[in-house]
Design a protein around this motif. Structure first.
Motif, short mmCIF file in Angstrom:
data_model
loop_
_atom_site.label_atom_id
_atom_site.label_comp_id
_atom_site.label_asym_id
_atom_site.label_seq_id
_atom_site.Cartn_x
_atom_site.Cartn_y
_atom_site.Cartn_z
N GLU A 37 0.80 -1.25 -0.21
CA GLU A 37 -0.10 -0.01 -0.05
C GLU A 37 0.86 1.32 -0.01
N ASP A 38 2.16 1.07 0.30
CA ASP A 38 3.07 2.35 0.27
C ASP A 38 3.44 2.60 -0.95
N ILE A 39 3.39 1.82 -1.94
CA ILE A 39 4.06 1.90 -3.20
C ILE A 39 3.65 3.31 -3.97
N PRO A 40 2.70 3.51 -3.76
CA PRO A 40 2.39 4.98 -4.47
C PRO A 40 2.90 6.07 -3.89
N LYS A 41 2.93 5.97 -2.40
CA LYS A 41 3.74 6.97 -1.65
C LYS A 41 5.14 7.08 -2.05
N MET A 42 5.80 5.87 -2.28
CA MET A 42 7.14 5.68 -2.63
C MET A 42 7.32 6.35 -4.05
N MET A 43 6.52 5.94 -4.72
CA MET A 43 6.66 6.57 -6.34
C MET A 43 6.49 8.11 -6.29
N VAL A 267 8.75 7.85 2.84
CA VAL A 267 7.82 8.27 1.72
C VAL A 267 7.32 9.67 2.01
N THR A 268 7.96 10.42 2.81
CA THR A 268 7.29 11.78 3.33
C THR A 268 8.27 12.94 2.64
N LYS A 269 7.71 13.60 1.75
CA LYS A 269 8.50 14.45 0.98
C LYS A 269 9.31 15.55 1.88
N SER A 270 8.83 15.94 2.95
CA SER A 270 9.37 16.86 3.80
C SER A 270 10.72 16.20 4.24
N ARG A 271 10.90 15.10 4.64
CA ARG A 271 11.84 14.24 5.06
C ARG A 271 12.94 14.05 3.85
N VAL A 272 12.27 13.71 2.74
CA VAL A 272 13.36 13.70 1.74
C VAL A 272 14.35 14.90 1.51
N LEU A 273 13.58 16.05 1.77
CA LEU A 273 14.30 17.40 1.48
C LEU A 273 15.24 17.57 2.68
N GLU A 274 14.65 17.20 4.01
CA GLU A 274 15.36 17.28 5.00
C GLU A 274 16.56 16.29 5.14
N ASN A 275 16.53 15.14 4.70
CA ASN A 275 17.68 14.35 4.63
C ASN A 275 19.02 14.81 3.71
N ALA A 276 18.50 15.57 2.84
CA ALA A 276 19.55 16.16 2.05
C ALA A 276 20.16 17.41 2.41
N GLN A 277 19.62 17.96 3.42
CA GLN A 277 20.20 19.34 3.87
C GLN A 277 21.17 19.10 4.85
N ILE A 278 22.18 18.47 4.48
CA ILE A 278 23.20 18.23 5.46
C ILE A 278 24.74 18.52 4.96
N ARG A 330 10.92 -15.63 0.09
CA ARG A 330 11.29 -16.68 -0.67
C ARG A 330 10.63 -16.72 -1.98
N LYS A 331 9.36 -16.30 -2.10
CA LYS A 331 8.42 -16.50 -3.19
C LYS A 331 7.79 -15.26 -3.41
N TRP A 332 7.76 -14.43 -4.47
CA TRP A 332 7.10 -13.38 -4.74
C TRP A 332 6.81 -12.80 -6.18
N LYS A 333 6.16 -12.09 -6.65
CA LYS A 333 6.29 -11.10 -7.88
C LYS A 333 6.54 -9.82 -7.41
N ASN A 334 6.83 -9.07 -8.61
CA ASN A 334 7.17 -7.55 -8.52
C ASN A 334 5.90 -6.75 -8.93
N GLY A 335 6.19 -5.42 -8.45
CA GLY A 335 5.12 -4.55 -8.69
C GLY A 335 3.89 -4.29 -7.93
N ALA A 336 3.07 -3.27 -7.78
CA ALA A 336 2.06 -2.78 -7.15
C ALA A 336 1.29 -4.02 -6.88
N LYS A 337 0.61 -4.66 -8.05
CA LYS A 337 -0.17 -5.77 -7.88
C LYS A 337 0.43 -7.22 -7.87
N LEU A 338 1.81 -7.08 -7.70
CA LEU A 338 2.55 -8.25 -7.40
C LEU A 338 2.20 -9.20 -8.36
N ASP A 339 2.20 -8.88 -9.61
CA ASP A 339 1.99 -9.58 -10.67
C ASP A 339 3.05 -9.56 -12.07
#
Length: 341
Positions: A37-43, A267-278, A330-339
């Motif tokens: 469920e966090d894949i769209p947020k990650m994108m 997956v939080t935009k503000s933290r993406v920016l904060e992490n790089a302000q170092i 051990r076993k999985w498929k890729n992508g948001a729908k795992l397909d």
């Protein structure tokens, strides 16, 4: 939109890797199911990261998100935000692909899912070799490394490296390889400094990349017995106040000054920016020494269900016996729908 300028470290192949990257591992829930469920947020967060100046993206076959990561990269190339040669993309080979000839199978599958012509870096994700059914194949990681050297020679990747190897494994690999690893990715944070391993890598021209750079500092990773520092630690707050930065920024800056690349995930935009302000301040020697005192060898990532397998890289906890490996590892498929294979 705020922009960030992230410096680079030079690899032993004369290429450069940005000193801070965006990590795409989303984790498993309490039932060891992948958090799709966090894949769209990650994108969305990854898209924003590229827009503001991130040029280092870390993913893996295991993470399930190679199709989405590739979608964002290709979209940003099409939009003219980046060129392919200006973004550093890392992926990883999972346990089932440790035979020499299977390394290329794994790399080509990652390239297909990412829709890219090459990878900047491919890593052996762990030194163990385990089938989908949980059988220990006991394949020597030197064989797997020969497969990595082969895909490098064929131009499918620009650099090769490893992840989660201990110092004995690194010494053996460096002694018995044709191509010295460009990078070692390991857990590194204030509690787990891994000084001897880092020093060995730096002495041999191997860039160290830190995953879980905050350890158990953040509430979501804390356990009842996890050590300091936490976000409200007085020493950390004092250093952060001194530099007008956050506690997590102090942590990332500490790793950078040790010559280490960090790949925090959020997956939080503000933290993406904060992490790089170092990159606009410097910790002094006193700060560095104080922060080093938090190192107590505490490991956040400890997959005990693998500890009886050949080449397991960490110290073992006795009396546990063979534990069941979660199906999701051990076993999985890729992508948001795992397909997607």
């Amino acid at each position: 939109m705020a922009k960030v300028d992230i410096p680079t470290f030079k690899l032993n192949n004369e290429k450069e890797i940005p000193a801070l990257g965006y990590g795409t591992w989303l984790g498993l829930d309490e039932k060891t199911n992948f958090i799709t469920e966090d894949i769209p947020k990650m994108m969305d967060a990854l898209s924003n990261a590229i827009d503001i100046g991130y040029r280092n993206i870390d993913t893996a076959h295991l993470y399930r998100v190679e199709p989405e990561v590739g979608e964002i990269i290709n979209r940003k190339i099409k939009e003219g935000v980046i060129k392919r040669e200006n973004v550093y993309v890392t992926s990883k080979i999972w346990h089932q692909y440790h035979r020499e000839t299977d390394v290329e199978v794994s790399v080509r599958a990652s390239l297909r899912r990412l829709n890219l012509a090459y990878l900047d870096l491919i890593l052996i994700h762990w030194p163990m070799s385990i089938t989908e059914d949980g059988v220990d194949e006991k394949i020597d990681y030197l064989e797997t490394w020969r497969g990595c050297e082969s895909v490098l020679e064929k131009g499918l990747v620009k650099a090769i490296g490893v992840s989660n190897f201990n110092i004995e494994q690194m010494k053996r690999l460096v002694t018995n390889c044709k191509v010295v690893p460009a990078s070692l990715q390991i857990e590194l944070n204030l509690n787990l400094g891994q000084n001897e391993l880092v020093e060995f890598c730096h002495a041999n021209g191997i860039i160290v990349v830190a995953y879980s750079p905050f350890g158990t500092m953040v509430p979501s990773r804390q356990t009842p017995n996890s050590p300091e520092p936490k976000l409200n630690n007085p020493t950390m707050l004092e250093i952060a106040k001194k530099h007008d930065k956050t506690v997590t920024q102090i942590t990332l800056r500490y790793l950078f000054q040790r010559g280490i690349v960090s790949i925090p995930k959020t997956v939080t935009k503000s933290r993406v920016l904060e992490n790089a302000q170092i990159f606009d301040f410097t910790l002094d020697e006193n700060d560095m020494n104080t922060l080093a005192e938090f190192d107590n060898g505490y490991r956040t990532v400890r997959p005990l269900f693998w500890q009886e397998f050949a080449n397991y890289p960490f110290d073992k906890l006795p009396g546990l016996g063979q534990m069941e490996i979660p199906l999701s590892l051990r076993k999985w498929k890729n992508g948001a729908k795992l397909d997607i294979d």
